[in-house]
Design an enzyme around this catalytic site. Structure first.
Site, PDB file in Angstrom:
ATOM      1  N   ARG A  83     -61.012 -39.946  47.499  1.00  0.00           N
ATOM      2  CA  ARG A  83     -61.218 -38.630  48.093  1.00  0.00           C
ATOM      3  C   ARG A  83     -61.155 -38.674  49.617  1.00  0.00           C
ATOM      4  NH1 ARG A  83     -65.330 -35.137  45.553  1.00  0.00           N
ATOM      5  NH2 ARG A  83     -65.000 -35.260  43.358  1.00  0.00           N
ATOM      6  N   ASN A 125     -72.981 -32.303  48.487  1.00  0.00           N
ATOM      7  CA  ASN A 125     -71.591 -31.938  48.789  1.00  0.00           C
ATOM      8  C   ASN A 125     -71.569 -30.448  49.032  1.00  0.00           C
ATOM      9  OD1 ASN A 125     -70.896 -34.485  48.128  1.00  0.00           O
ATOM     10  ND2 ASN A 125     -69.761 -33.976  46.272  1.00  0.00           N
ATOM     11  N   GLY A 126     -70.725 -30.003  49.955  1.00  0.00           N
ATOM     12  CA  GLY A 126     -70.612 -28.568  50.194  1.00  0.00           C
ATOM     13  C   GLY A 126     -71.111 -28.201  51.574  1.00  0.00           C
ATOM     14  N   GLU A 128     -40.149 -26.565  58.357  1.00  0.00           N
ATOM     15  CA  GLU A 128     -41.162 -27.243  57.552  1.00  0.00           C
ATOM     16  C   GLU A 128     -40.654 -27.474  56.125  1.00  0.00           C
ATOM     17  OE1 GLU A 128     -43.697 -28.888  57.996  1.00  0.00           O
ATOM     18  OE2 GLU A 128     -44.884 -28.805  56.170  1.00  0.00           O
ATOM     19  N   GLU A 169     -38.743 -35.696  53.406  1.00  0.00           N
ATOM     20  CA  GLU A 169     -39.784 -36.718  53.284  1.00  0.00           C
ATOM     21  C   GLU A 169     -39.917 -37.302  51.889  1.00  0.00           C
ATOM     22  OE1 GLU A 169     -43.236 -34.371  54.879  1.00  0.00           O
ATOM     23  OE2 GLU A 169     -43.702 -36.309  55.757  1.00  0.00           O
ATOM     24  N   LYS A 178     -49.498 -41.974  56.293  1.00  0.00           N
ATOM     25  CA  LYS A 178     -50.252 -40.724  56.404  1.00  0.00           C
ATOM     26  C   LYS A 178     -50.745 -40.516  57.827  1.00  0.00           C
ATOM     27  CE  LYS A 178     -52.035 -36.990  54.850  1.00  0.00           C
ATOM     28  NZ  LYS A 178     -51.047 -35.901  54.772  1.00  0.00           N
TER      29      LYS A 178
HETATM   30  C1  AGP Z   1     -45.929 -34.142  57.328  1.00  0.00           C
HETATM   31  O1  AGP Z   1     -45.584 -33.937  56.010  1.00  0.00           O
HETATM   32  C2  AGP Z   1     -45.806 -35.501  57.816  1.00  0.00           C
HETATM   33  N1  AGP Z   1     -46.242 -36.500  56.973  1.00  0.00           N
HETATM   34  C3  AGP Z   1     -45.896 -35.734  59.288  1.00  0.00           C
HETATM   35  O2  AGP Z   1     -44.847 -35.042  59.885  1.00  0.00           O
HETATM   36  C4  AGP Z   1     -47.216 -35.352  60.011  1.00  0.00           C
HETATM   37  O3  AGP Z   1     -47.363 -33.971  60.026  1.00  0.00           O
HETATM   38  C5  AGP Z   1     -47.190 -35.933  61.427  1.00  0.00           C
HETATM   39  O4  AGP Z   1     -47.114 -37.328  61.368  1.00  0.00           O
HETATM   40  C6  AGP Z   1     -48.369 -35.506  62.252  1.00  0.00           C
HETATM   41  O5  AGP Z   1     -49.559 -35.976  61.701  1.00  0.00           O
HETATM   42  P1  AGP Z   1     -50.952 -35.421  62.179  1.00  0.00           P
HETATM   43  O6  AGP Z   1     -50.993 -33.958  61.832  1.00  0.00           O
HETATM   44  O7  AGP Z   1     -51.959 -36.205  61.397  1.00  0.00           O
HETATM   45  O8  AGP Z   1     -51.060 -35.613  63.646  1.00  0.00           O
END
Ligand code: AGP
Length: 614
Positions: free
Chosen positions: A27, A101-102, A487, A494, A609
């Site tokens: 999570r 939680n909450g 977007e 991606e 991420k």
């Molecule tokens: C979005 O789908 C991406 N994985 C990537 O573009 C992301 O938005 C970007 O790396 C910025 O990340 P942040 O919002 O955590 O700063």
């Protein structure tokens, strides 16, 4: 969000609690803690910032004995991530400990009243307010723990799943829920507690999912009892869990990305909660109150961000310029930091980041700060580096985003930017009060309209196989929908690895139109707005070159179906909020195409991420 684990039985609680916390790691969280009542009657609470491993290390030389305990992983909402703010929280006397939680929305009022009665607080959390309130009621009214919890829950407004123990009664855990899930596992002379079934399924498959407004009285040696807040006994609905771990973590969805797409209506409600009043006609952001002068004296706003957050920034620019009449620029943080930009004293720089850790965005903040700008952050991860580096800001509160492709963070960011633009517009008198109220009202209706948009999932799943052959795709939109075209294309790239480009629809004839043939899918966001007729002309230009058009249209549209191969119908909303609604089918489209192509949707190749390197 946060995770709850509990145990009462004949075994040692600590290993069960720790294993349960590890199960909930998916999570996302920023700190963790445990509380056990030892055989000698001590209530020992141990907490650590960061991973569960940090907690294990911290507990290494501590007394972790006891066969009753509660444990928690925290995703901060009130108060920075720290051991001090981590759960469990003791009551004043250290007799009680709670995990929660909450969000307790009226925690500030309750806290003020308790402080007036001499109660001191040791954390910045809304949770501690609850445990102090329970103990205050217990002492003042001479009630049992259960009765005090019932009285306290009548006084709180908000969402909660709680578990509370009293060291003077080591055979009982009281648990309750409202809008936050809670599951009780029933074993042989033992009970388990979890915010989902994942910490429980190793021990028993018999569970009771608590319903909203219910309290579980979990007593060793007795049957589980479930009562309402009013004290009425409820039928015990014991279910058998027959699902694997992966399924539970993803809430029954096949991937985190799909779960996160479907969570968006709820996320946006959380994002607006406490910021838009119940009448739905006024927005308040605490940053606006605390930094009124700095924000109102902005001569220019510069937004810095990367990727999806940058796309949200492009929508923010249009909101800020049209509602507040403040010039606004949007910069890739990675470019801004290296191009010797002009930053002025009266500039407000808005840094947008889901993770709050993106290295380029952080560097852009430092640069702008050095040059005297005032920095406002829009982040999801509480207490991350970016919110710490900014002067003020607003959290989007959409909960941890696990899928690498950002979905709910995008709509959360756009929602915060909308609220910020509305606050500034109201203060600057740049829009009439009636229009302000109409826009605020419409924003509160967006979660419901998103639910409607999510109903396109089945249609999109059926359409997806048609596009798996494509090597290139084009996304077109105008006005507020142009950043959404970018977007939509980014989402597809991606996770499906199909090359895709987003373009302002009218710009197509200046180049990309040369690419169009019958093998090029073109996705057009053609919802009803000021530029609607013009977008229809753009669709015709694509059709005239044999392009295959899939159009996102507003319900009731009769024109576009004549020119499009496929139409996806969406609920109507104000032009400025169309990206919030239309993002849903575009996310679903990317998702289903990637699934059809057998790609690893949640962990696409080469991506991370959180991009903490340049
Ligand atoms: C979005 O789908 C991406 N994985 C990537 O573009 C992301 O938005 C970007 O790396 C910025 O990340 P942040 O919002 O955590 O700063």
């Amino acid at each position: 969000m946060c995770g709850i684990v509990g145990y009462i039985g004949t075994k040692q609680a600590y290993p069960i609690l720790i294993k349960g916390l590890k199960r909930l790691e998916y999570r996302g969280y920023d700190s963790a803690g445990v509380a056990m009542i030892s055989a000698g009657g001590d209530l020992n609470v141990y907490k650590a910032k960061g991973k569960v491993d940090n907690l294990i290390e911290y507990c290494g030389d501590k007394d972790v004995s006891g066969s009753i305990g509660i444990a928690h992983t925290r995703w901060a909402t009130h108060g920075e991530p720290s051991a001090r703010n981590a759960h469990p929280h003791y009551s004043r006397s250290h007799n009680l400990a709670i995990i929660h939680n909450g969000i307790i929305e009226n925690y500030a009022d309750i806290k003020t009243k308790l402080q007036a009665n001499g109660i001191e607080f040791r954390s910045d959390t809304d949770t501690e307010v609850l445990v102090q309130l329970v103990e205050y009621i217990m002492v003042k009214k001479n009630l049992s723990l259960l009765e005090s919890v019932q009285v306290a829950l009548h006084q709180v407004v908000g969402a909660y799943a709680i578990a509370i123990v009293d060291k003077r009664d080591p055979c009982q855990i009281i648990a309750a829920r409202k809008q936050s899930p809670l599951v009780v596992g029933i074993g042989e002379n033992e009970f388990f507690l979890g915010s989902d079934a994942s910490p429980i399924i190793d021990y028993t498959d018999k569970v009771v999912y608590l319903e909203d407004g219910n309290i579980a009285v979990i007593r060793l040696g007795e049957e589980l009892k479930v009562i309402s807040v009013l004290g009425e006994e409820q039928d015990l609905k014991v279910k058998t869990v027959d699902i694997d771990l992966g399924q539970i973590e993803k809430g029954g969805y096949k991937h985190f990305m799909l779960k996160e797409i479907f969570e968006q209506p709820e996320c946006l409600k959380n994002c607006m909660r406490g910021r838009i009043n119940v009448e739905g006609n006024h927005v308040t952001l605490s940053a606006m109150i605390d930094y009124h002068r700095q924000l109102l004296s902005a001569k220019r706003i510069v937004i810095v961000a990367c990727g999806t957050s940058w796309h949200a920034g492009l929508i923010g620019k249009q909101l800020i310029e049209s509602l507040c009449r403040i010039p606004c620029e949007v910069e890739y943080a990675s470019e801004f930091r290296y191009r010797n930009p002009v930053v002025m004293k009266d500039d407000v720089v808005i840094a947008i980041s889901q993770s709050g850790e993106t290295a380029d965005t952080l560097a852009a903040i430092h640069l702008a700060k050095e040059q005297g700008a005032f920095i406002y952050g829009i982040c999801n991860a509480i207490g991350a580096s970016i919110p710490r580096a900014t002067d003020t800001g607003t959290y989007i509160h959409v909960g941890p985003e696990i899928g690498v492709a950002s979905t709910k963070a995008f709509t959360g960011q756009v929602t915060v930017l909308s609220m910020l633009a509305l606050c500034l517009a109201a203060e600057r008198n740049t829009i009439p009060p009636e229009l302000y109220q109409q826009i605020v009202k419409e924003l509160t209706l967006i979660p419901g309209k998103m639910e409607q948009a999510l109903k396109t999932n089945g249609q999109i799943e059926n359409l997806a196989p048609i596009f798996t052959y494509a090597r290139n795709c084009l996304y077109l939109g105008r006005g507020y929908n142009y950043p959404l075209a970018l977007e939509g294309a980014l989402k597809l790239k991606e996770i499906s690895y199909i090359h895709a480009e987003g373009y302002p629809a009218a710009e197509m004839k200046h180049g990309p139109i040369a690419l169009i043939d019958s093998e090029m899918p073109v996705f057009v966001i053609a919802t009803r707005d000021r530029l609607y007729e013009k977008v229809i002309s753009n669709i015709q230009e694509v059709r005239a070159r044999g392009g295959r058009v899939t159009a996102l249209v507003t319900e009731g549209d009769t024109q576009i179906q004549k020119f499009a191969d496929h139409i996806i119908t969406l609920p109507d909303t104000l032009e400025c909020f169309q990206p919030l609604i239309a993002s849903i089918p575009l996310q679903l489209l990317a998702y289903h195409i990637a699934v059809c192509k057998g790609k690893d949707v949640d962990r696409p190749r080469n991506l991370a991420k959180s991009v903490t390197v340049e």
